[in-house]
Scaffold this motif. Sequence first.
Motif, PDB file in Angstrom:
ATOM      1  N   CYS A   1       2.434   1.119   2.802  1.00 30.53           N
ATOM      2  CA  CYS A   1       1.365   1.796   3.543  1.00 30.53           C
ATOM      3  C   CYS A   1       0.494   2.497   2.513  1.00 30.53           C
ATOM      4  O   CYS A   1       0.887   2.626   1.355  1.00 30.53           O
ATOM      5  CB  CYS A   1       1.934   2.774   4.561  1.00 30.53           C
TER       6      CYS A   1
ATOM      7  N   ILE B   1      -2.833   5.565   1.633  1.00 31.70           N
ATOM      8  CA  ILE B   1      -3.578   6.757   2.054  1.00 31.70           C
ATOM      9  C   ILE B   1      -5.057   6.400   2.009  1.00 31.70           C
ATOM     10  O   ILE B   1      -5.542   5.861   1.014  1.00 31.70           O
ATOM     11  CB  ILE B   1      -3.317   7.967   1.130  1.00 31.70           C
TER      12      ILE B   1
ATOM     13  N   GLY C   1      -1.321   7.988   8.843  1.00 35.57           N
ATOM     14  CA  GLY C   1      -1.226   6.651   8.257  1.00 35.57           C
ATOM     15  C   GLY C   1      -1.742   5.572   9.189  1.00 35.57           C
ATOM     16  O   GLY C   1      -1.281   5.448  10.320  1.00 35.57           O
TER      17      GLY C   1
ATOM     18  N   THR D   1      -1.055  -0.082   7.221  1.00 29.11           N
ATOM     19  CA  THR D   1       0.390  -0.289   7.258  1.00 29.11           C
ATOM     20  C   THR D   1       0.724  -1.767   7.371  1.00 29.11           C
ATOM     21  O   THR D   1       0.034  -2.518   8.058  1.00 29.11           O
ATOM     22  CB  THR D   1       0.989   0.417   8.507  1.00 29.11           C
TER      23      THR D   1
ATOM     24  N   GLN E   1       2.583   6.015   7.891  1.00 35.25           N
ATOM     25  CA  GLN E   1       3.146   6.543   6.639  1.00 35.25           C
ATOM     26  C   GLN E   1       4.557   7.025   6.979  1.00 35.25           C
ATOM     27  O   GLN E   1       4.846   8.219   7.069  1.00 35.25           O
ATOM     28  CB  GLN E   1       2.257   7.659   6.080  1.00 35.25           C
TER      29      GLN E   1
ATOM     30  N   LEU F   1       7.667   7.487  -0.268  1.00 34.39           N
ATOM     31  CA  LEU F   1       7.190   8.356   0.815  1.00 34.39           C
ATOM     32  C   LEU F   1       7.347   9.836   0.435  1.00 34.39           C
ATOM     33  O   LEU F   1       6.481  10.660   0.724  1.00 34.39           O
ATOM     34  CB  LEU F   1       8.015   8.039   2.065  1.00 34.39           C
TER      35      LEU F   1
ATOM     36  N   GLY G   1       4.585  11.346  -1.245  1.00 35.05           N
ATOM     37  CA  GLY G   1       3.339  11.288  -0.485  1.00 35.05           C
ATOM     38  C   GLY G   1       2.530  12.578  -0.494  1.00 35.05           C
ATOM     39  O   GLY G   1       1.331  12.561  -0.804  1.00 35.05           O
TER      40      GLY G   1
END
Length: 389
Positions: free
Chosen positions: A35, A37, A59, A62, A139, A365, A368
Motif C-alpha cells: 500500500c 501514502i 489508505g 492498496t 494501510q 506498516l 508508517g
Amino acid sequence: MKALTWHGKSDMRCESVPDPRIEDGRDAIIKVTACAICGSDLHIYNGVIPEMEHGDILGHETMGEVVEVGSENTKLKVGDRVVVPFTISCGECFFCRKGFYSGCERSNPDKAKAAKLWGHSPAGLFGYSHLLGGYAGGQAEYLRVPFADVGPIKVPNGLSDEQVLFLSDIFPTGYMAADFCNIQLEDTIAVWGCGPVGQFAIRSAFMLGAARVIAIDTVPERLALAASAGAITIDFKQDDIYDRIQELTHGRGADACIDAVGTEPDATASLDSAIDRVKVATFLGTDRPHVLRQAINNCRNFGTVSIVGVYGGFVDSLPMGSAINRGLTFRMAQTPVQHYLPKLLDRIERGEIDPSFVITHRASLEEGPELYKTFRDRKDGCVKVVLKP
Ligand SMILES: NC(=O)c1ccc[n+]([C@@H]2O[C@H](COP(=O)([O-])OP(=O)(O)OC[C@H]3O[C@@H](n4cnc5c(N)ncnc54)[C@H](O)[C@@H]3O)[C@@H](O)[C@H]2O)c1
Ligand SMILES: [Zn+2]
Ligand SMILES: [Zn+2]
C-alpha cells in the motif's frame, strides 16, 4: 490486525484494530501485500479534511491477495492477486454505466452530508472522510473491499507489486490530468507540482503526444525526476513562473495547464498564497487556490485548465474574468479509476512505463507514522512511500 490510524493533525499511529469482515455478498477481503501514502492522505494528516474521526484507518492505494469472497461475488476467488481502485463504485448506477465511477450514486452511505456541502454527493472513497463513507482504508494488514466484483483488477503474472500498485490511484490520476488536456502535436503542457501525481501527469502528457512539458516545483529531487522524463523545469522560489512560461511559449501561454498541487501549496511562494493561508487559519475561507490562479493566468486563449489537485470547499479570488474572456476550458475530477485501469495495465504490460520509477522509500506498516512525516516534509529525497504490511 495492524493498521495505520488517524488521531488528529500530524498524529498517525500503527495500532491493533479488529479484522474486517464480509458485510455484503459482493464484498471481498484482501490480505494487503503493498500500500502507499498519497498526497491526498497528507491533507488528512495536516488536518484540513473535515469529518474525520479518531481511529479512522487511512489508505486508498492498496493491493493484495483475496482471502475471502462474499456469496454473491462471482468475479473473484480466493488467491487472486488484485489492485483496488481508491474509488468505490457499484458498477450499475446511472454514473457507473457512463464510466463516471467516481460519481457513483450508490457507494456513499453519507451522501446526504456530502450533498449538503457540495449540492450532490460523489462516490465513496477508501480511507477518507465521513463525508465520503468513512470506509476503512488499506494501510493495514487486511482490507474489506465493497463492490469487489467491480473495482479490483486482477494482476497478470510476471508483474511485480511495485509495477502495478499505482494503478489504484496516482497513475490513472496523472494520466487523466493529461487526457483532459486534449493534447495535439506541438502542444506545450505546464504542470504545477512534481509530487507523485505530477510525475505521472508529466509522463502521461509525453505518452499522449505533447511536444513539451514544463514542470513547476521547488524540491530539487522532484524537479530532477521531472527533468529525467524530459520536462523543462521551473523552480517557483527562484524564477517568475509567468515570465518563464511567456518566454517559452512566444508570449502566448501554455496550451494546457495542469494543477497537480491542490489546496495546500507552499504558503511562502507569493503574496496571494500567504493571504490564503491567513484566511484559512482564521476561518474566512476553506481552500488556498494559488496554483489554480496561476494555471488560469498562464493558460493560452482557448486552452485547458486540468485540475487534479484536491480542493475541499470554496475558493476565493479566482480570476474568472480571465477564464471567460479568453475561452478557457476547465476539466477536473476525482479520478474514475476503473475507467482508465484496463488500458493503463496494458501500457505497463507492453513496457511503455514502469510506474515503480517514483518509489523512493519502502518500509513496514510500523514505520508508517514516521514516513507520513518524511513524505509531508519532503525530507530525505522522499517522493513516494510504499508500505509492505
Ligand atoms: N483527483 C484525484 O483523483 C487525485 C488523486 C490523487 C491525488 N490527488 C491530489 O493531487 C495532489 C498532488 O498529490 P501528490 O501525491 O503528488 O502530493 P505531494 O504533496 O507529494 O505533491 C505536491 C507537490 O506540489 C509542490 N508545490 C507546492 N506548492 C507549489 C506551487 N506553488 N507551485 C508548484 N508546485 C508546488 C510541492 O513541493 C510538492 O512536490 C494532492 O492535492 C492530492 O490530494 C488527486
Ligand atoms: Zn490518492
Ligand atoms: Zn454506481
